[in-house]
Write an enzyme that holds these catalytic residues in place. Structure first.
Site, short mmCIF file in Angstrom:
data_model
loop_
_atom_site.label_atom_id
_atom_site.label_comp_id
_atom_site.label_asym_id
_atom_site.label_seq_id
_atom_site.Cartn_x
_atom_site.Cartn_y
_atom_site.Cartn_z
N ARG A 5 -12.65 6.09 -2.26
CA ARG A 5 -11.67 5.07 -1.89
C ARG A 5 -12.06 3.72 -2.49
O ARG A 5 -13.25 3.41 -2.65
CB ARG A 5 -11.56 4.93 -0.37
CG ARG A 5 -11.02 6.17 0.33
CD ARG A 5 -10.71 5.89 1.78
NE ARG A 5 -9.56 5.00 1.93
CZ ARG A 5 -8.28 5.41 1.90
NH1 ARG A 5 -8.00 6.70 1.72
NH2 ARG A 5 -7.31 4.54 2.04
N CYS A 10 0.81 -1.21 0.00
CA CYS A 10 0.00 0.00 0.00
C CYS A 10 0.85 1.28 0.00
O CYS A 10 1.43 1.62 -1.03
CB CYS A 10 -0.99 -0.03 1.17
SG CYS A 10 -2.41 1.07 0.95
N HIS A 27 -3.78 -5.86 1.74
CA HIS A 27 -3.59 -6.10 3.16
C HIS A 27 -4.17 -7.48 3.48
O HIS A 27 -4.51 -8.23 2.61
CB HIS A 27 -4.32 -5.03 3.99
CG HIS A 27 -3.87 -3.64 3.68
ND1 HIS A 27 -2.70 -3.09 4.16
CD2 HIS A 27 -4.45 -2.65 2.94
CE1 HIS A 27 -2.57 -1.85 3.75
NE2 HIS A 27 -3.62 -1.55 3.00
#
Length: 242
Positions: free
Chosen positions: A126, A93, A189
């Site tokens: 997002r 990320c 993640h």
């Protein structure tokens, strides 16, 4: 045998349990009788690149990225040399973004390391949710969780995988992450490695080969439960997208 795992900036880059990647690397070495030394490298500390076999760098907030950016020019040359020499890197990320030339946030431009010739641009909305990839590097699906506002174009680099479910780098559901030499950079993640033991073992094999100058086979581990969970996640979300 022995490997040194550098945990880069855990005091700033610690979102979404990405520390679990370090733990996974360490345990899968130890279960095979291979010594694993984890070296936390706090923000501002000197990095002994020559002493590192694997560098793990996790996610952070925009503020964490901005704080780190002022320090990056001091390590740029050595970091680039480490990568070009086949150093193993897992960048998640924010770390993925900072390996590139810059990340333009909603308010400012954050200069990166320039180790990779990529750029990231903030966009409204997002990209959040579970994600499933198909990668030519692995026989099992790659599963994880993405949460990012940045859109990262990778140019001619090889993607980590094609998106079967989720958003991916640009939000188009086409590709995600990238692979360059012994670098794996991704938005996934989870943490990533416990959910995808194949990726963990690929990183370990590459690090062992670089350190010892030869291919080293890893003893198989009883990963039936890990792969069952991986498969169930992949089937749940790819089935729901049909």
């Amino acid at each position: 045998m022995r490997l040194v795992i550098g945990h880069l900036y855990p005091d700033l880059f610690h979102l979404y349990s990405d520390r679990g990647n370090v733990c996974c690397l360490q345990k899968r070495l130890q279960w095979r009788g291979i010594e694993a030394e984890v070296t936390p490298i706090l923000f501002g500390e000197r990095i002994d690149f020559a002493g590192m076999d694997i560098l793990c760098w996790g996610g952070a907030s925009d503020r964490g990225q901005e704080m780190a950016a002022g320090h990056l020019p001091k390590i740029r040359q050595d970091f680039r040399a480490y990568v070009e020499d086949g150093g193993v890197v897992l960048a998640i990320c924010a770390a993925y973004q900072l390996l590139g030339r810059y990340y333009r946030t909603e308010k400012k431009k954050v200069e990166g390391l320039g180790v990779l010739d990529i750029c990231t641009e903030w966009r409204p909305g997002r990209l959040v949710g579970n994600i499933v990839l198909e990668s030519p590097l692995f026989t099992a699906p790659v599963v994880g969780f993405e949460n990012h506002a940045g859109r990262t174009e990778i140019g001619e680099y090889t993607p980590l995988g094609n998106v079967l479910f989720g958003h991916g780098n640009m939000g188009r559901g086409d590709y995600e992450g990238l692979v360059y030499k012994n670098v794996i950079a991704t938005y996934l993640h989870g943490p990533l490695l416990p959910k995808n033991p194949q990726i963990c073992d690929v990183l370990l094999k590459r690090a062992l080969k670089r350190r010892y100058g030869r291919e080293i086979s890893l003893d198989p581990l009883p990963d039936e439960e890990e792969y069952r969970a991986n498969r169930q996640i992949a089937e749940r979300y790819t089935r729901s997208s049909v």
